[in-house]
Design a protein around this motif. Structure first.
Motif, PDB file in Angstrom:
ATOM      1  N   PHE A  13       0.803  -1.045   0.117  1.00  0.00           N
ATOM      2  CA  PHE A  13      -0.021  -0.027  -0.041  1.00  0.00           C
ATOM      3  C   PHE A  13       0.762   1.154  -0.144  1.00  0.00           C
ATOM      4  N   PHE A  56      -0.854  -1.030  -4.404  1.00  0.00           N
ATOM      5  CA  PHE A  56      -2.167  -0.311  -4.063  1.00  0.00           C
ATOM      6  C   PHE A  56      -2.074   1.251  -3.974  1.00  0.00           C
ATOM      7  N   SER A  58      -4.327   4.394  -2.924  1.00  0.00           N
ATOM      8  CA  SER A  58      -5.611   4.748  -2.539  1.00  0.00           C
ATOM      9  C   SER A  58      -5.921   6.094  -3.208  1.00  0.00           C
ATOM     10  N   ASN A 130      -9.981  -1.354  -6.491  1.00  0.00           N
ATOM     11  CA  ASN A 130     -10.407  -0.896  -5.232  1.00  0.00           C
ATOM     12  C   ASN A 130     -12.017  -0.301  -4.855  1.00  0.00           C
ATOM     13  N   VAL A 132     -14.721   1.603  -3.441  1.00  0.00           N
ATOM     14  CA  VAL A 132     -14.940   2.166  -2.327  1.00  0.00           C
ATOM     15  C   VAL A 132     -16.291   3.073  -2.406  1.00  0.00           C
ATOM     16  N   SER A 134     -16.765   5.823  -0.710  1.00  0.00           N
ATOM     17  CA  SER A 134     -16.359   7.073  -0.065  1.00  0.00           C
ATOM     18  C   SER A 134     -16.629   7.314   1.309  1.00  0.00           C
ATOM     19  N   SER A 135     -15.592   7.884   2.181  1.00  0.00           N
ATOM     20  CA  SER A 135     -15.847   7.878   3.500  1.00  0.00           C
ATOM     21  C   SER A 135     -15.663   9.504   3.932  1.00  0.00           C
ATOM     22  N   HIS A 151     -25.008   6.127   4.276  1.00  0.00           N
ATOM     23  CA  HIS A 151     -24.127   4.946   4.244  1.00  0.00           C
ATOM     24  C   HIS A 151     -24.955   3.892   3.562  1.00  0.00           C
ATOM     25  N   GLY A 224     -14.753  -1.553   2.703  1.00  0.00           N
ATOM     26  CA  GLY A 224     -15.583  -1.065   3.661  1.00  0.00           C
ATOM     27  C   GLY A 224     -15.946  -2.340   4.599  1.00  0.00           C
ATOM     28  N   SER A 225     -15.728  -2.252   5.782  1.00  0.00           N
ATOM     29  CA  SER A 225     -15.861  -3.493   6.756  1.00  0.00           C
ATOM     30  C   SER A 225     -17.043  -3.197   7.482  1.00  0.00           C
ATOM     31  N   PHE A 241      -9.714  -5.615   1.570  1.00  0.00           N
ATOM     32  CA  PHE A 241      -8.833  -5.076   2.286  1.00  0.00           C
ATOM     33  C   PHE A 241      -9.766  -4.558   3.828  1.00  0.00           C
ATOM     34  N   ALA A 243      -8.955  -3.589   8.110  1.00  0.00           N
ATOM     35  CA  ALA A 243      -8.073  -3.107   9.335  1.00  0.00           C
ATOM     36  C   ALA A 243      -8.568  -3.784  10.396  1.00  0.00           C
ATOM     37  N   LYS A 337     -17.867   3.711   9.215  1.00  0.00           N
ATOM     38  CA  LYS A 337     -18.495   3.177  10.308  1.00  0.00           C
ATOM     39  C   LYS A 337     -17.522   2.256  11.005  1.00  0.00           C
ATOM     40  N   ARG A 339     -14.071   1.744  11.017  1.00  0.00           N
ATOM     41  CA  ARG A 339     -13.029   2.185  11.563  1.00  0.00           C
ATOM     42  C   ARG A 339     -13.275   3.234  12.716  1.00  0.00           C
ATOM     43  N   HIS A 367      -4.723   0.387  11.387  1.00  0.00           N
ATOM     44  CA  HIS A 367      -4.295  -0.983  11.174  1.00  0.00           C
ATOM     45  C   HIS A 367      -3.334  -1.494  12.184  1.00  0.00           C
ATOM     46  N   ASN A 394      -1.890  -6.646   3.389  1.00  0.00           N
ATOM     47  CA  ASN A 394      -1.688  -5.425   2.615  1.00  0.00           C
ATOM     48  C   ASN A 394      -0.547  -4.608   3.681  1.00  0.00           C
TER      49      ASN A 394
HETATM   50  C1  LIG Z   1      -6.721  -0.832   3.028  1.00  0.00           C
HETATM   51  C2  LIG Z   1      -7.912  -0.028   3.102  1.00  0.00           C
HETATM   52  C3  LIG Z   1      -7.966   1.171   1.873  1.00  0.00           C
HETATM   53  C4  LIG Z   1      -8.856   2.007   1.807  1.00  0.00           C
HETATM   54  N1  LIG Z   1      -8.872   2.837   0.956  1.00  0.00           N
HETATM   55  C5  LIG Z   1      -9.647   3.928   0.631  1.00  0.00           C
HETATM   56  C6  LIG Z   1      -9.630   4.895  -0.417  1.00  0.00           C
HETATM   57  O1  LIG Z   1      -8.656   4.749  -1.200  1.00  0.00           O
HETATM   58  N2  LIG Z   1     -10.544   5.713  -0.649  1.00  0.00           N
HETATM   59  C7  LIG Z   1     -11.555   5.802   0.456  1.00  0.00           C
HETATM   60  O2  LIG Z   1     -12.674   6.748   0.251  1.00  0.00           O
HETATM   61  N3  LIG Z   1     -11.936   4.841   1.254  1.00  0.00           N
HETATM   62  C8  LIG Z   1     -10.834   3.918   1.650  1.00  0.00           C
HETATM   63  N4  LIG Z   1     -10.856   2.786   2.595  1.00  0.00           N
HETATM   64  C9  LIG Z   1     -12.109   3.074   3.600  1.00  0.00           C
HETATM   65  C10 LIG Z   1     -13.156   2.102   3.268  1.00  0.00           C
HETATM   66  O3  LIG Z   1     -13.255   1.772   1.822  1.00  0.00           O
HETATM   67  C11 LIG Z   1     -14.498   2.677   3.384  1.00  0.00           C
HETATM   68  O4  LIG Z   1     -14.852   3.873   2.585  1.00  0.00           O
HETATM   69  C12 LIG Z   1     -14.682   2.920   4.967  1.00  0.00           C
HETATM   70  O5  LIG Z   1     -14.059   1.917   5.724  1.00  0.00           O
HETATM   71  C13 LIG Z   1     -16.252   2.791   5.317  1.00  0.00           C
HETATM   72  O6  LIG Z   1     -16.890   1.877   5.034  1.00  0.00           O
HETATM   73  P1  LIG Z   1     -17.542   0.976   5.991  1.00  0.00           P
HETATM   74  O7  LIG Z   1     -18.357   1.992   6.839  1.00  0.00           O
HETATM   75  O8  LIG Z   1     -18.090   0.062   5.349  1.00  0.00           O
HETATM   76  O9  LIG Z   1     -16.376   0.648   6.822  1.00  0.00           O
HETATM   77  C14 LIG Z   1      -9.956   2.049   2.693  1.00  0.00           C
HETATM   78  C15 LIG Z   1     -10.112   1.112   3.877  1.00  0.00           C
HETATM   79  C16 LIG Z   1      -9.087   0.136   3.902  1.00  0.00           C
HETATM   80  C17 LIG Z   1      -9.146  -1.069   5.101  1.00  0.00           C
END
Ligand SMILES: Cc1cc2nc3c(=O)[nH]c(=O)nc-3n(C[C@H](O)[C@H](O)[C@H](O)COP(=O)(O)O)c2cc1C
Length: 449
Positions: A13, A56, A58, A130, A132, A134-135, A151, A224-225, A241, A243, A337, A339, A367, A394
């Motif tokens: 990364f 990777f 981001s 990847n 996403v 967006s957060s 969300h 997103g997790s 991916f 954390a 959410k 994180r 992480h 990663n």
């Molecule tokens: C390794 C890793 C890389 C990520 N890269 C990005 C990114 O490049 N841009 C982004 O907006 N979010 C990135 N995220 C955040 C997630 O994609 C996601 O937007 C965030 O966790 C919110 O989603 P959730 O509420 O489902 O957890 C990354 C997360 C991880 C674990």
């Protein structure tokens, strides 16, 4: 090494000067990394020399927290647009996977299908997306909006977005372009499939303006997790991916995502889970600890608090005493959410002050952190790999290029010696190396021309 031994997947990364929040101030980091092609070219060559599966990059469509007092000291403000960067990197590398973020909230699926199909051709089968939602709420302000959509709505759009992208990648069968000069027949219309998608969020006719990608479909990553994120991963992703701090949490996440695959007709091996790891390696345990403390000493409090603003979903802690407790009346965010929850749970469990929390987050932003010798780091990676917490990792180097070079020179040979990591690439494409099947399926009947 026994050829049948299961080996871990490893990604790099690559984040500007590194993943420590104060990285750019360290002598081992390049301070102008965000706009230095030479920097990324050197890192890509190093990653390929180490036989890593992928690099990777981001992305964010906005500067994070431009209104915060810490902006003067914040270095995550200027960076390459990632497609442009990896397109250039594709021409100086030949085996490593090239994975970039693209948001489903601030793009149209046609753009994304087209760009990744092009990148897959440019790189001869090494493209990864990847996906996403967006957060960063500041992104909305750059796209004629006021705030991020809810969300749940972002994830609903993401499901349909991914369907459209995959449908567009199926526009042409592999042998559709006959290009016969003799007969003047350029393309076989029987092998063209017009998607004609009409859904809640998108209306897209197709076909795509790019021939079928070499991998069939470029590899889809999902990061997103939250519960919605895990469901999207189960439905669409090839690689996840995430954390995860502790071994039990990582095992629970692994089992959860793999357990969701059945209902989409997929098997556990179809999805690789690659949690992030922030390693600091020393020739002795003491040297590693000193390296880490040297970085920690470079953190300015306003930068630490600024990073927490981001991780905690827009929570401004600058109005609280830095050596006081992390406040308990924090509303659930609409941003990231998973994180936010992970970091607040940790802070409350360990009664952390704001300073302790930002010091904890400074390396890798939440992480998993491992500090030690190559043997100690390899032991910990091996444990998570063998105990069903990860299919690979990663890697988030603390400084770039410094810590990355040390990881490659010290930890990779140790993993190879144990037979846990390859010494040569198995295949040409990213799918080959990740052990994922090429996407050969024919377009769904409904979309056929
Ligand atoms: C390794 C890793 C890389 C990520 N890269 C990005 C990114 O490049 N841009 C982004 O907006 N979010 C990135 N995220 C955040 C997630 O994609 C996601 O937007 C965030 O966790 C919110 O989603 P959730 O509420 O489902 O957890 C990354 C997360 C991880 C674990």
């Amino acid at each position: 090494m026994p050829p049948s031994q299961k080996q871990m997947k490893l990604g790099a990364f690559l984040m500007k000067s590194g993943h420590h929040v104060a990285a750019w101030r360290h002598p081992n980091a390049r301070e102008d990394a965000g706009v230095s092609f030479q920097h990324y070219a050197d890192l890509a060559r190093t990653a390929e020399r180490a036989k890593l599966d992928l690099l990777f990059i981001s992305d964010s469509n906005a500067v994070r927290g431009p209104g915060l007092g810490s902006i003067r000291h914040t270095w995550r403000t200027d960076f390459f647009e990632p497609f442009t960067l990896v397109a250039a990197l594709s021409s100086i590398t030949s085996r490593i996977g090239l994975v970039v973020t693209a948001s489903t909230t601030f793009n149209e699926p046609f753009h994304i299908a087209r760009k990744f199909a092009s990148l897959d051709h440019l790189s001869e089968g090494r493209a990864g997306w990847n996906l996403v939602t967006s957060s960063n709420p500041a992104e909305a302000l750059n796209f004629s909006g006021e705030d991020l959509p809810l969300h749940a709505d972002r994830y609903e759009r993401a499901h349909e977005f991914a369907d459209v992208v995959r449908g567009l990648w199926d526009s042409w069968e592999e042998d559709a372009f006959v290009r016969d000069k003799e007969t003047g027949s350029y393309v076989d219309p029987e092998k063209m499939h017009v998607l004609d998608h009409r859904g809640k969020h998108f209306k897209v006719l197709g076909p795509l303006t790019v021939a079928r990608p070499p991998q069939g479909h470029p590899v889809i990553f999902q990061a997103g997790s939250s519960d919605a994120g895990k469901e999207l991963a189960a439905a669409t992703a090839d690689v996840v991916f995430t954390a995860q701090q502790s071994l039990p949490d990582a095992q629970a996440f692994y089992a959860d995502v793999k357990g969701r695959l059945g209902k989409y007709g997929r098997s556990p091996d179809d999805v690789k889970i690659m949690p992030g790891v922030f390693p600091i390696v020393g020739r002795s345990a003491q040297e590693a600890q000193e390296k880490f403390e040297e970085l920690q000493a470079l953190i300015l409090p306003e930068v630490g608090i600024g990073q927490l603003w981001d991780i905690l979903g827009g929570l401004d802690l600058s109005r609280y005493p830095v050596d006081g407790p992390v406040p308990r009346d924090v509303a659930e965010t609409n941003n990231n959410k998973s994180r936010q929850k992970m970091m607040l749970d940790l802070a409350y469990r360990e009664n952390m002050t704001i300073r302790q929390l930002y010091q904890h987050a400074a390396g890798g932003g939440g992480h998993w952190r491992v500090v030690g010798t190559a043997t100690q780091i390899a032991d910990q990676l091996e444990e998570r790999f063998s105990k069903q917490a990860a299919d690979g990792f990663n890697i988030l180097p603390a400084t770039l290029p410094g810590e990355f070079n040390d990881f490659v020179d010290l930890v990779i040979p140790e993993l190879q010696r144990r037979g846990l990591f390859r010494t040569e690439y198995e295949g040409q494409t990213l799918r080959d190396n990740l052990g994922l099947a090429k996407q050969t399926h024919l377009p769904r009947a409904a979309g056929a021309a």
